[in-house]
Design a protein around this motif. Structure first.
Motif, PDB file in Angstrom:
ATOM      1  N   PRO A   7     -33.518  33.267 -13.259  1.00 23.22           N
ATOM      2  CA  PRO A   7     -34.223  34.541 -13.088  1.00 23.22           C
ATOM      3  C   PRO A   7     -35.649  34.316 -12.591  1.00 23.22           C
ATOM      4  O   PRO A   7     -36.350  33.421 -13.056  1.00 23.22           O
ATOM      5  N   ALA A   8     -36.050  35.158 -11.666  1.00 19.04           N
ATOM      6  CA  ALA A   8     -37.394  35.021 -11.103  1.00 19.04           C
ATOM      7  C   ALA A   8     -38.456  35.194 -12.182  1.00 19.04           C
ATOM      8  O   ALA A   8     -39.516  34.556 -12.127  1.00 19.04           O
ATOM      9  N   GLU A   9     -38.190  36.043 -13.173  1.00 19.94           N
ATOM     10  CA  GLU A   9     -39.182  36.288 -14.217  1.00 19.94           C
ATOM     11  C   GLU A   9     -39.452  35.025 -15.027  1.00 19.94           C
ATOM     12  O   GLU A   9     -40.600  34.732 -15.387  1.00 19.94           O
ATOM     13  N   LEU A  10     -38.403  34.252 -15.321  1.00 20.87           N
ATOM     14  CA  LEU A  10     -38.557  33.028 -16.096  1.00 20.87           C
ATOM     15  C   LEU A  10     -39.346  31.997 -15.309  1.00 20.87           C
ATOM     16  O   LEU A  10     -40.272  31.364 -15.835  1.00 20.87           O
ATOM     17  N   ILE A  11     -38.996  31.828 -14.041  1.00 20.54           N
ATOM     18  CA  ILE A  11     -39.713  30.870 -13.191  1.00 20.54           C
ATOM     19  C   ILE A  11     -41.186  31.258 -13.085  1.00 20.54           C
ATOM     20  O   ILE A  11     -42.075  30.401 -13.150  1.00 20.54           O
ATOM     21  N   TYR A  12     -41.435  32.542 -12.907  1.00 22.56           N
ATOM     22  CA  TYR A  12     -42.817  33.017 -12.748  1.00 22.56           C
ATOM     23  C   TYR A  12     -43.642  32.745 -13.997  1.00 22.56           C
ATOM     24  O   TYR A  12     -44.770  32.236 -13.915  1.00 22.56           O
ATOM     25  N   ALA A  13     -43.085  33.051 -15.152  1.00 18.42           N
ATOM     26  CA  ALA A  13     -43.822  32.857 -16.408  1.00 18.42           C
ATOM     27  C   ALA A  13     -44.092  31.381 -16.664  1.00 18.42           C
ATOM     28  O   ALA A  13     -45.218  30.994 -17.027  1.00 18.42           O
ATOM     29  N   LEU A  14     -43.093  30.551 -16.469  1.00 18.40           N
ATOM     30  CA  LEU A  14     -43.270  29.118 -16.684  1.00 18.40           C
ATOM     31  C   LEU A  14     -44.248  28.528 -15.669  1.00 18.40           C
ATOM     32  O   LEU A  14     -45.066  27.664 -16.002  1.00 18.40           O
ATOM     33  N   GLY A  15     -44.165  29.001 -14.423  1.00 17.23           N
ATOM     34  CA  GLY A  15     -45.066  28.509 -13.395  1.00 17.23           C
ATOM     35  C   GLY A  15     -46.510  28.851 -13.696  1.00 17.23           C
ATOM     36  O   GLY A  15     -47.414  28.022 -13.510  1.00 17.23           O
ATOM     37  N   MET A  16     -46.743  30.055 -14.170  1.00 19.05           N
ATOM     38  CA  MET A  16     -48.099  30.463 -14.498  1.00 19.05           C
ATOM     39  C   MET A  16     -48.640  29.636 -15.673  1.00 19.05           C
ATOM     40  O   MET A  16     -49.799  29.196 -15.664  1.00 19.05           O
ATOM     41  N   ALA A  17     -47.798  29.409 -16.666  1.00 20.15           N
ATOM     42  CA  ALA A  17     -48.218  28.589 -17.799  1.00 20.15           C
ATOM     43  C   ALA A  17     -48.512  27.162 -17.365  1.00 20.15           C
ATOM     44  O   ALA A  17     -49.474  26.540 -17.825  1.00 20.15           O
ATOM     45  N   GLY A  51     -48.476  19.720  -6.759  1.00 19.40           N
ATOM     46  CA  GLY A  51     -47.054  19.404  -6.795  1.00 19.40           C
ATOM     47  C   GLY A  51     -46.183  20.530  -6.264  1.00 19.40           C
ATOM     48  O   GLY A  51     -45.257  20.299  -5.478  1.00 19.40           O
ATOM     49  N   GLY A  52     -46.494  21.743  -6.682  1.00 17.37           N
ATOM     50  CA  GLY A  52     -45.718  22.892  -6.210  1.00 17.37           C
ATOM     51  C   GLY A  52     -45.896  23.135  -4.728  1.00 17.37           C
ATOM     52  O   GLY A  52     -44.963  23.586  -4.044  1.00 17.37           O
ATOM     53  N   THR A  53     -47.092  22.836  -4.206  1.00 16.94           N
ATOM     54  CA  THR A  53     -47.331  23.000  -2.771  1.00 16.94           C
ATOM     55  C   THR A  53     -46.446  22.071  -1.960  1.00 16.94           C
ATOM     56  O   THR A  53     -45.795  22.492  -0.991  1.00 16.94           O
ATOM     57  N   VAL A 110     -39.877  24.184 -13.755  1.00 22.59           N
ATOM     58  CA  VAL A 110     -40.055  25.153 -12.670  1.00 22.59           C
ATOM     59  C   VAL A 110     -39.559  24.588 -11.348  1.00 22.59           C
ATOM     60  O   VAL A 110     -38.830  25.249 -10.600  1.00 22.59           O
ATOM     61  N   GLY A 111     -39.951  23.346 -11.039  1.00 20.49           N
ATOM     62  CA  GLY A 111     -39.533  22.734  -9.786  1.00 20.49           C
ATOM     63  C   GLY A 111     -38.027  22.597  -9.677  1.00 20.49           C
ATOM     64  O   GLY A 111     -37.444  22.832  -8.611  1.00 20.49           O
ATOM     65  N   CYS A 112     -37.399  22.235 -10.778  1.00 18.20           N
ATOM     66  CA  CYS A 112     -35.938  22.077 -10.770  1.00 18.20           C
ATOM     67  C   CYS A 112     -35.250  23.418 -10.569  1.00 18.20           C
ATOM     68  O   CYS A 112     -34.302  23.532  -9.781  1.00 18.20           O
ATOM     69  N   GLN A 113     -35.719  24.446 -11.242  1.00 21.51           N
ATOM     70  CA  GLN A 113     -35.102  25.768 -11.115  1.00 21.51           C
ATOM     71  C   GLN A 113     -35.265  26.325  -9.700  1.00 21.51           C
ATOM     72  O   GLN A 113     -34.334  26.924  -9.158  1.00 21.51           O
TER      73      GLN A 113
END
Length: 209
Positions: A7-17, A51-53, A110-113
């Motif tokens: 879910p995009a919401e889970l990725i977004y929350a984890l990414g922000m954290a 890393g995300g970039t 996050v990266g794996c998802q």
């Protein structure tokens, strides 16, 4: 392996954290470098966004913090708050490794998802997870003139990230929900990394005869 988009919401929350935690850990590592606020911002943003970039560029997708400036604001806020608070309280040397371990776990998940949602092969997804988790820390260490943590013996840095990513992928393949799989993968990364810090666990090192 059939891609199972998270879910995009889970990725977004984890990414922000992950951005917030990594930015804060980067500022803590600069304590003995006597950097000013601008230096802390540069190191903090490189750590939390690097890393995300690279992951997004490899996946040929929009870079996450360019598409949503909230990530950038989150990183800046974490750097600013950590910089101010660390100047008013006594910070123990080496404290950054604990939030760094948390950030490694979050960014690995996050990266794996994101890689799985992009439909890449499971092995590629696991390596993209490692890239997401460790590249920011490598940039941080280079900027503060230290040997990258991932290259030091007794850290289990990239190893913990990769095993956590494989755990997450295996859990998804077994039919686990996205949140449960993310929790399992993150727990493996964090547990191994903290164990390596506590007991100096290490892989065999190369020594020529």
């Amino acid at each position: 392996m059939t891609p199972l988009p998270a879910p995009a919401e889970l990725i977004y929350a984890l990414g922000m954290a992950a951005v917030a935690v990594n930015a804060a850990s980067a500022v803590l590592e600069t304590e003995d470098k006597k950097m000013d606020l601008v230096g802390a911002v540069i190191v903090g943003l490189a750590t939390s966004l690097g890393g995300g970039t690279l992951r997004d560029l490899l996946l040929n997708r929009p870079v996450f913090w360019l598409g949503d400036v909230a990530y950038l604001f989150c990183g800046l806020l974490a750097v600013g708050l950590t910089f101010v608070l660390a100047r008013r309280i006594r910070v123990r040397a080496g404290l950054f490794v604990v939030p760094d371990a948390v950030g490694l776990a979050l960014f690995t998940v996050v990266g794996c998802q994101i890689a799985v949602a992009a439909g890449v092969h499971w092995l590629s997804a696991s390596l993209l997870a490692v890239i997401t988790g460790v590249v920011g820390g490598m940039l941080r260490d280079i900027l503060v003139n230290e040997v990258p943590l991932v290259m030091r013996p007794g850290t289990l840095y990239a190893t913990a990230s990769w095993l956590g990513a494989l755990t997450l992928l295996g859990a998804l393949q077994l039919g686990w929900g996205d949140a449960a799989a993310a929790t399992a993968g993150g727990a493996v990364v964090l547990g191994l990394r903290l164990a390596a810090i506590r007991w100096r666990l290490r892989l065999p090192t190369y020594r020529s005869r």
